[in-house]
Write an enzyme that holds these catalytic residues in place. Sequence first.
Site, PDB file in Angstrom:
ATOM      1  N   LEU A   1       9.340  -0.677   8.906  1.00  0.00           N
ATOM      2  CA  LEU A   1       9.195   0.787   8.922  1.00  0.00           C
ATOM      3  C   LEU A   1       8.487   1.244   7.642  1.00  0.00           C
ATOM      4  CD1 LEU A   1      10.149   3.009  11.011  1.00  0.00           C
ATOM      5  CD2 LEU A   1      11.883   3.598   9.303  1.00  0.00           C
ATOM      6  N   GLY A   2       7.222   0.841   7.520  1.00  0.00           N
ATOM      7  CA  GLY A   2       6.379   1.315   6.414  1.00  0.00           C
ATOM      8  C   GLY A   2       5.638   2.567   6.860  1.00  0.00           C
ATOM      9  N   ARG A   3       4.458   2.770   6.279  1.00  0.00           N
ATOM     10  CA  ARG A   3       3.686   3.988   6.585  1.00  0.00           C
ATOM     11  C   ARG A   3       3.320   4.062   8.064  1.00  0.00           C
ATOM     12  NH1 ARG A   3       1.070   2.509   1.161  1.00  0.00           N
ATOM     13  NH2 ARG A   3       0.468   0.706   2.397  1.00  0.00           N
TER      14      ARG A   3
ATOM     15  N   SER B   1      13.802  -3.190   8.485  1.00  0.00           N
ATOM     16  CA  SER B   1      13.044  -3.314   7.244  1.00  0.00           C
ATOM     17  C   SER B   1      13.929  -4.127   6.322  1.00  0.00           C
ATOM     18  CB  SER B   1      12.758  -1.930   6.636  1.00  0.00           C
ATOM     19  OG  SER B   1      11.587  -1.376   7.195  1.00  0.00           O
ATOM     20  N   ARG B   2      13.409  -4.419   5.111  1.00  0.00           N
ATOM     21  CA  ARG B   2      14.226  -5.245   4.214  1.00  0.00           C
ATOM     22  C   ARG B   2      15.449  -4.486   3.715  1.00  0.00           C
ATOM     23  NH1 ARG B   2       9.209  -7.038   0.731  1.00  0.00           N
ATOM     24  NH2 ARG B   2       8.713  -4.883   1.310  1.00  0.00           N
ATOM     25  N   SER B   3      15.400  -3.163   3.791  1.00  0.00           N
ATOM     26  CA  SER B   3      16.594  -2.363   3.494  1.00  0.00           C
ATOM     27  C   SER B   3      16.526  -1.100   4.348  1.00  0.00           C
ATOM     28  CB  SER B   3      16.645  -2.007   2.006  1.00  0.00           C
ATOM     29  OG  SER B   3      15.452  -1.351   1.652  1.00  0.00           O
TER      30      SER B   3
ATOM     31  N   ILE C   1       0.356  -4.435  16.163  1.00  0.00           N
ATOM     32  CA  ILE C   1      -0.824  -3.775  15.564  1.00  0.00           C
ATOM     33  C   ILE C   1      -0.910  -4.163  14.092  1.00  0.00           C
ATOM     34  CG2 ILE C   1      -1.089  -1.810  17.139  1.00  0.00           C
ATOM     35  CD1 ILE C   1       0.765  -1.518  13.826  1.00  0.00           C
TER      36      ILE C   1
ATOM     37  N   ARG D   1      -0.849  -7.862  12.038  1.00  0.00           N
ATOM     38  CA  ARG D   1      -1.760  -8.989  11.855  1.00  0.00           C
ATOM     39  C   ARG D   1      -1.298 -10.091  12.805  1.00  0.00           C
ATOM     40  NH1 ARG D   1      -4.816  -6.198   9.548  1.00  0.00           N
ATOM     41  NH2 ARG D   1      -5.627  -6.335   7.428  1.00  0.00           N
TER      42      ARG D   1
ATOM     43  N   ASP E   1      -3.213  -5.846  19.515  1.00  0.00           N
ATOM     44  CA  ASP E   1      -4.485  -5.405  18.919  1.00  0.00           C
ATOM     45  C   ASP E   1      -4.974  -6.442  17.908  1.00  0.00           C
ATOM     46  OD1 ASP E   1      -6.555  -3.458  18.448  1.00  0.00           O
ATOM     47  OD2 ASP E   1      -5.569  -2.909  16.567  1.00  0.00           O
TER      48      ASP E   1
ATOM     49  N   GLU F   1      -8.770 -14.280  15.247  1.00  0.00           N
ATOM     50  CA  GLU F   1      -9.626 -13.306  15.925  1.00  0.00           C
ATOM     51  C   GLU F   1     -11.017 -13.307  15.293  1.00  0.00           C
ATOM     52  OE1 GLU F   1      -6.911  -9.949  15.130  1.00  0.00           O
ATOM     53  OE2 GLU F   1      -8.433  -9.159  13.761  1.00  0.00           O
TER      54      GLU F   1
ATOM     55  N   HIS G   1      -8.759  -5.439  17.972  1.00  0.00           N
ATOM     56  CA  HIS G   1      -8.432  -4.994  16.605  1.00  0.00           C
ATOM     57  C   HIS G   1      -9.144  -3.669  16.292  1.00  0.00           C
ATOM     58  CE1 HIS G   1      -7.309  -6.392  12.275  1.00  0.00           C
ATOM     59  NE2 HIS G   1      -7.193  -5.080  12.414  1.00  0.00           N
TER      60      HIS G   1
HETATM   61  P1  NAP Z   1       3.288  -0.565   4.419  1.00  0.00           P
HETATM   62  O1  NAP Z   1       3.543   0.887   4.344  1.00  0.00           O
HETATM   63  O2  NAP Z   1       3.191  -1.344   3.159  1.00  0.00           O
HETATM   64  O3  NAP Z   1       4.407  -1.194   5.377  1.00  0.00           O
HETATM   65  C1  NAP Z   1       4.477  -2.549   5.557  1.00  0.00           C
HETATM   66  C2  NAP Z   1       5.774  -3.007   6.163  1.00  0.00           C
HETATM   67  O4  NAP Z   1       5.803  -4.430   5.967  1.00  0.00           O
HETATM   68  C3  NAP Z   1       7.016  -2.423   5.493  1.00  0.00           C
HETATM   69  O5  NAP Z   1       7.937  -2.054   6.461  1.00  0.00           O
HETATM   70  C4  NAP Z   1       7.536  -3.585   4.677  1.00  0.00           C
HETATM   71  O6  NAP Z   1       8.924  -3.722   4.649  1.00  0.00           O
HETATM   72  C5  NAP Z   1       7.051  -4.795   5.431  1.00  0.00           C
HETATM   73  N1  NAP Z   1       6.985  -5.933   4.511  1.00  0.00           N
HETATM   74  C6  NAP Z   1       6.191  -6.064   3.424  1.00  0.00           C
HETATM   75  N2  NAP Z   1       6.420  -7.254   2.820  1.00  0.00           N
HETATM   76  C7  NAP Z   1       7.395  -7.855   3.545  1.00  0.00           C
HETATM   77  C8  NAP Z   1       8.080  -9.100   3.419  1.00  0.00           C
HETATM   78  N3  NAP Z   1       7.794  -9.938   2.430  1.00  0.00           N
HETATM   79  N4  NAP Z   1       9.021  -9.386   4.331  1.00  0.00           N
HETATM   80  C9  NAP Z   1       9.317  -8.527   5.321  1.00  0.00           C
HETATM   81  N5  NAP Z   1       8.711  -7.340   5.488  1.00  0.00           N
HETATM   82  C10 NAP Z   1       7.754  -7.015   4.614  1.00  0.00           C
HETATM   83  O7  NAP Z   1       1.931  -0.883   5.193  1.00  0.00           O
HETATM   84  P2  NAP Z   1       1.197   0.004   6.294  1.00  0.00           P
HETATM   85  O8  NAP Z   1       0.238   0.923   5.629  1.00  0.00           O
HETATM   86  O9  NAP Z   1       2.201   0.563   7.225  1.00  0.00           O
HETATM   87  O10 NAP Z   1       0.323  -1.133   7.021  1.00  0.00           O
HETATM   88  C11 NAP Z   1       0.961  -2.191   7.678  1.00  0.00           C
HETATM   89  C12 NAP Z   1      -0.033  -3.206   8.156  1.00  0.00           C
HETATM   90  O11 NAP Z   1      -0.690  -2.755   9.326  1.00  0.00           O
HETATM   91  C13 NAP Z   1      -1.191  -3.507   7.208  1.00  0.00           C
HETATM   92  O12 NAP Z   1      -0.811  -4.361   6.159  1.00  0.00           O
HETATM   93  C14 NAP Z   1      -2.208  -4.125   8.121  1.00  0.00           C
HETATM   94  O13 NAP Z   1      -2.035  -5.529   8.164  1.00  0.00           O
HETATM   95  C15 NAP Z   1      -1.872  -3.527   9.479  1.00  0.00           C
HETATM   96  N6  NAP Z   1      -2.957  -2.651   9.950  1.00  0.00           N
HETATM   97  C16 NAP Z   1      -3.532  -2.926  11.160  1.00  0.00           C
HETATM   98  C17 NAP Z   1      -4.542  -2.112  11.633  1.00  0.00           C
HETATM   99  C18 NAP Z   1      -5.188  -2.358  12.974  1.00  0.00           C
HETATM  100  O14 NAP Z   1      -6.336  -1.970  13.154  1.00  0.00           O
HETATM  101  N7  NAP Z   1      -4.493  -2.927  13.924  1.00  0.00           N
HETATM  102  C19 NAP Z   1      -5.007  -1.048  10.864  1.00  0.00           C
HETATM  103  C20 NAP Z   1      -4.391  -0.800   9.656  1.00  0.00           C
HETATM  104  C21 NAP Z   1      -3.360  -1.602   9.210  1.00  0.00           C
HETATM  105  P3  NAP Z   1       9.938  -2.703   3.937  1.00  0.00           P
HETATM  106  O15 NAP Z   1      10.024  -1.561   4.901  1.00  0.00           O
HETATM  107  O16 NAP Z   1      11.170  -3.500   3.805  1.00  0.00           O
HETATM  108  O17 NAP Z   1       9.285  -2.319   2.633  1.00  0.00           O
END
Ligand code: NAP
Length: 313
Positions: A152-154, A174-176, A231, A233, A256, A261, A279
């Site tokens: 549950l990040g951005r 999420s981790r917390s 969506i 990786r 996606d 890929e 993607h």
């Molecule tokens: P974000 O806000 O940093 O959220 C990332 C999530 O990953 C958080 O919930 C985080 O957990 C979790 N995470 C990070 N490190 C971890 C670990 N070591 N173990 C377990 N969970 C971990 O990133 P975002 O902006 O939402 O983007 C997420 C990802 O979407 C990007 O990194 C990218 O790979 C992908 N993306 C894909 C597309 C597409 O076109 N399909 C486009 C943009 C992005 P916590 O909640 O515990 O912090």
Amino acid sequence: MKRQRVIAVGSYPEWDNEAMTQSFSLTTVARLADLADLDPSLRHETIAVAYKGGAAFGAETMDLLPALGVIANFGVGYDAIDVDAARARGIRVTNTPDVLNDDVADTALAMMLALCRRIPDGDRFVREGRWPKEDFPLNRKFSGGRAGIMGLGRIGRAIADRLVGFSMEIHYHSRSAKEVPAGWIFHATPEGLAAEVDWLVVALVGGAATERYVSAEVIACMPQDAVLVNISRGTTVDEAALIEALEAGRIGAALDVFRNEPDIDPRFLSLPNVLLQPHQGSGTVETRRAMGELQRANIRAFLTGEPLLTPVA
Ligand code: NAP
């Protein structure tokens, strides 16, 4: 003021190329591997790289550019860049968060609805002239289901917020635990989340730390006919286990992103219970423009000694 040398790596639309050419002394290469072929004097005066691509950007490549000060990644996911190697060389790294949340979340919702209500099948049914002759099969209700967000990040949060509009029960791992609206259910383990939802939506970062985070065990916990949506990786999911579960008809998937890929595992292509996308999560003109602007703003900030807008290292 002398314009500083920036190398743009990857395929950029005209508007980015024009904007970069106006701001910087720009060299463009299609692939990271092409850097080695550049004239050494040009490589030695390069201060910044505007990076767009999925190829690993490691120490060896960084060492081709001894004056490099910043790698500005086009995209929020910077798992292709060896951040530790960059840090060790005093190279800053930036990405493009937030500006793409809406589009990636919209894409996730579009894939979920399309798969659930069989939108691609319906379109084909009409085009093939079958409508006057037969009934289109009933499909499954989307609204009111149970959705689980893995990470549950951005972007994960943007997806969950949209699913509330579909009266979904929101679960997350999420981790917390996070500050979330009343009623959202936190699961301490990925298996616990997988077992409780009809839709498992993966929104994790990529990279070594989350490699196969959605493991064979997690996939095995998903209820019959649940759907995995990815969506994030391709690396975050055990793809072999996913394909096995899809081939058995146990679950569905909307994807996606993939390992290797765009040359994806060909077994995906013949599976009826999977929706495939190239993607394209952030792939709108508006968002790609915003990503390019943020990438350039980070480079400009570095070159003028201002604080970076969105640093990751
Ligand atoms: P974000 O806000 O940093 O959220 C990332 C999530 O990953 C958080 O919930 C985080 O957990 C979790 N995470 C990070 N490190 C971890 C670990 N070591 N173990 C377990 N969970 C971990 O990133 P975002 O902006 O939402 O983007 C997420 C990802 O979407 C990007 O990194 C990218 O790979 C992908 N993306 C894909 C597309 C597409 O076109 N399909 C486009 C943009 C992005 P916590 O909640 O515990 O912090």
